[in-house]
Each structure stands twice: as structure tokens, then as C-alpha cells.
Motif scaffolding. Structure first.
Motif, short mmCIF file in Angstrom:
data_model
loop_
_atom_site.label_atom_id
_atom_site.label_comp_id
_atom_site.label_asym_id
_atom_site.label_seq_id
_atom_site.Cartn_x
_atom_site.Cartn_y
_atom_site.Cartn_z
N THR A 73 -66.22 24.57 44.76
CA THR A 73 -67.37 24.46 45.65
C THR A 73 -68.08 23.13 45.40
OG1 THR A 73 -69.00 25.46 44.15
CG2 THR A 73 -67.68 26.95 45.51
N ARG A 74 -69.04 22.84 46.27
CA ARG A 74 -69.89 21.66 46.10
C ARG A 74 -71.30 22.00 46.53
NH1 ARG A 74 -70.66 18.55 51.01
NH2 ARG A 74 -69.53 19.48 52.76
N LEU A 75 -72.25 21.22 46.09
CA LEU A 75 -73.66 21.44 46.44
C LEU A 75 -73.94 20.86 47.81
CD1 LEU A 75 -76.45 22.45 45.41
CD2 LEU A 75 -76.87 20.10 44.66
N LEU A 76 -74.54 21.67 48.68
CA LEU A 76 -74.95 21.21 50.01
C LEU A 76 -76.19 21.96 50.42
CD1 LEU A 76 -74.34 19.55 52.58
CD2 LEU A 76 -73.04 21.52 53.41
N ALA A 77 -77.29 21.22 50.60
CA ALA A 77 -78.56 21.81 51.04
C ALA A 77 -78.97 22.98 50.14
CB ALA A 77 -78.46 22.26 52.50
N ARG A 78 -78.93 22.75 48.83
CA ARG A 78 -79.36 23.72 47.81
C ARG A 78 -78.48 24.97 47.78
NH1 ARG A 78 -85.98 23.76 47.43
NH2 ARG A 78 -86.25 21.51 47.25
N ARG A 79 -77.27 24.86 48.31
CA ARG A 79 -76.33 25.97 48.26
C ARG A 79 -74.98 25.45 47.79
NH1 ARG A 79 -74.58 28.08 52.66
NH2 ARG A 79 -75.09 26.32 54.01
N CYS A 80 -74.22 26.34 47.15
CA CYS A 80 -72.85 26.02 46.76
C CYS A 80 -71.93 26.46 47.91
CB CYS A 80 -72.47 26.74 45.47
SG CYS A 80 -73.50 26.28 44.05
N VAL A 81 -71.25 25.52 48.52
CA VAL A 81 -70.38 25.84 49.65
C VAL A 81 -68.94 25.55 49.26
CG1 VAL A 81 -72.18 25.40 51.35
CG2 VAL A 81 -70.67 23.53 50.65
#
Length: 240
Positions: A73-81
Motif C-alpha cells: 500500500t501507499r499513503l494517499l490523503a491520510r489513508r493507506c491505499v
């Protein structure tokens, strides 16, 4: 200002996660004002949308701590996607996924790329999203079909690799329809011609001029064979 019957409103409070050297860590409030949770209560849990975690970390309400985004996963807009197909995330706390340089990632959220089957490779220009992008190396052919391991080129043939079918060398014969459609049990067998000069081979499976048929032994239409070796175009040089 003060809301009637409630405590004084405080400004926005920012909390930052400070990792400890030996593991774990703690939250540090960046404002000296007493925090206020909407509704008037003071026994509140840290509002996760106001916590500032370091890159690659997100705040866990259950753990009441910043935790790293998992692998894949990666961090995107304070979420792990999840990483998208064609890319992977090998490390914890990633802020971006990496493209598969070799091999492929055919699902979302992969931490590693799958290796291509034996004796195959994926062209650098392809997306790396499917095993069917893996092609045979030069000198090998897809005996078992696309997306499978490739085998060493059969005797008497040339194998350019990629998705190309094998074709006969000079002096060898192969059944073109069988080879190109893989519709015969012996589609990948090639036979030495006698004499060899009857068979030009190549990607067009050619016979020498004036010959056709299995191992190029028959005279083509409008030709006759002299002495079992030479072809003669009928009527070109008179009657024979």
C-alpha cells in the motif's frame, strides 16, 4: 467566545506522533490550550482527523497511535491505499508504489512482483499487469502456450523469441499450417530435406522455386522434375 452552559471553545489542536528509540512512541499536543471535543465533553479520544503523523503513517483509532501503511500500500490523503496492478510496495510506510521493472503484478496490493515463467521476459515498454506480457527469449518458443514457460528451439528450426512461432532453417521442412496454428501433434517438428537445397526454409516456410509439398519433393504447378533433382518450368525453354 464561550458557548452557553459549555466550556470555552479552543482553537484547532494538532497532535504529532513522536516515535520512541526502542519502539512505540507517544502523541504530543502542539497547542497549550485545553482541547475541546464538540458536544461539551472533556473525556474524549484524540480526533484522528487532527493528528499529524509522519509520512507513510496513519492514525489508528483503535490503537490510539500512528501506524505505518502495510506493505503493498501507499499513503494517499491520510489513508493507506493498495498499489495498483503493475506496481508493488515492498516496504512499510511507503508514500508511493514502484513499477515492476521485471516480472508483473496482476493484482492490487502486492508487496512483490511475480517472476516471469522460465525462459521468458517482459518487454520494458509493457505495463507489467499480466503473465501474458511475458515473452519467450531468443532461441526459445512457446511450446505450452502463452503465459507459460518457453522451451529450447527444436532441431532444424529458428526461434526468434517473443510471440513468434518457430520456422525451418535452410535445408529443413516444417508444415506451415500446423506450426502457425499449433493444430497438429507434430506442429513443432522439422524435417531435414533430401536434397537440402530443395528447402529454403525461413519465416515463409519456402521451397526452392518450382517445388512444393512435404519436404518440397513435388513439382509445383507448371513445373516438372528432371532426374529427381532439378525443376524445369514447362514451356519456358521449349518441350522436353
Amino acid at each position: 467566545s464561550r458557548r452557553a452552559g459549555g466550556p470555552a471553545l479552543a482553537g484547532v489542536v494538532t497532535w504529532t506522533w513522536w516515535p520512541a528509540a526502542g519502539g512505540g512512541g507517544s502523541l504530543k499536543r502542539e497547542s497549550s490550550e485545553a482541547p475541546y471535543w464538540p458536544g461539551g465533553g472533556s473525556n474524549w479520544t484524540t480526533p484522528h482527523d487532527r493528528v499529524s503523523c509522519q509520512d507513510g503513517f496513519v492514525f489508528s483509532v483503535a490503537a490510539k497511535a500512528c501506524q505505518p501503511c502495510p506493505r503493498g500500500t501507499r499513503l494517499l490523503a491520510r489513508r493507506c491505499v493498495p498499489c495498483e496492478p503493475g506496481s508493488y510496495g515492498p516496504d512499510l510506510a511507503s508514500v508511493q508504489c514502484s513499477r515492476c521493472q521485471v516480472g508483473y503484478a496482476n493484482e492490487s496490493g502486492m508487496a512483490t512482483c511475480h517472476a516471469c515463467p522460465p525462459n521468458t521476459r517482459r518487454p520494458p515498454s509493457s505495463l507489467g499487469e499480466s503473465v501474458f506480457e511475458c515473452e519467450c527469449l531468443n532461441g526459445y518458443y512457446a511450446k505450452h502456450g502463452p503465459g507459460k514457460r518457453c522451451d529450447l528451439c527444436p532441431a532444424g528450426a529458428v526461434c526468434p523469441g517473443g510471440n513468434s512461432s518457430p520456422h525451418p532453417q535452410w535445408g529443413f521442412y516444417g508444415d506451415k499450417e500446423c506450426v502457425l496454428t499449433a493444430s497438429c501433434d507434430s506442429w513443432d517438428r522439422f524435417y531435414q530435406c533430401n536434397p537440402e537445397l530443395n528447402c529454403e526454409g525461413g519465416a515463409n516456410f519456402s521451397c526452392v522455386g518450382g517445388r512444393e509439398g512435404r519436404k518440397c519433393q513435388k513439382p509445383a504447378g507448371g513445373y516438372s522434375v528432371i532426374g529427381g533433382l532439378w525443376t524445369w518450368e514447362c514451356g519456358k525453354y521449349g518441350s522436353i
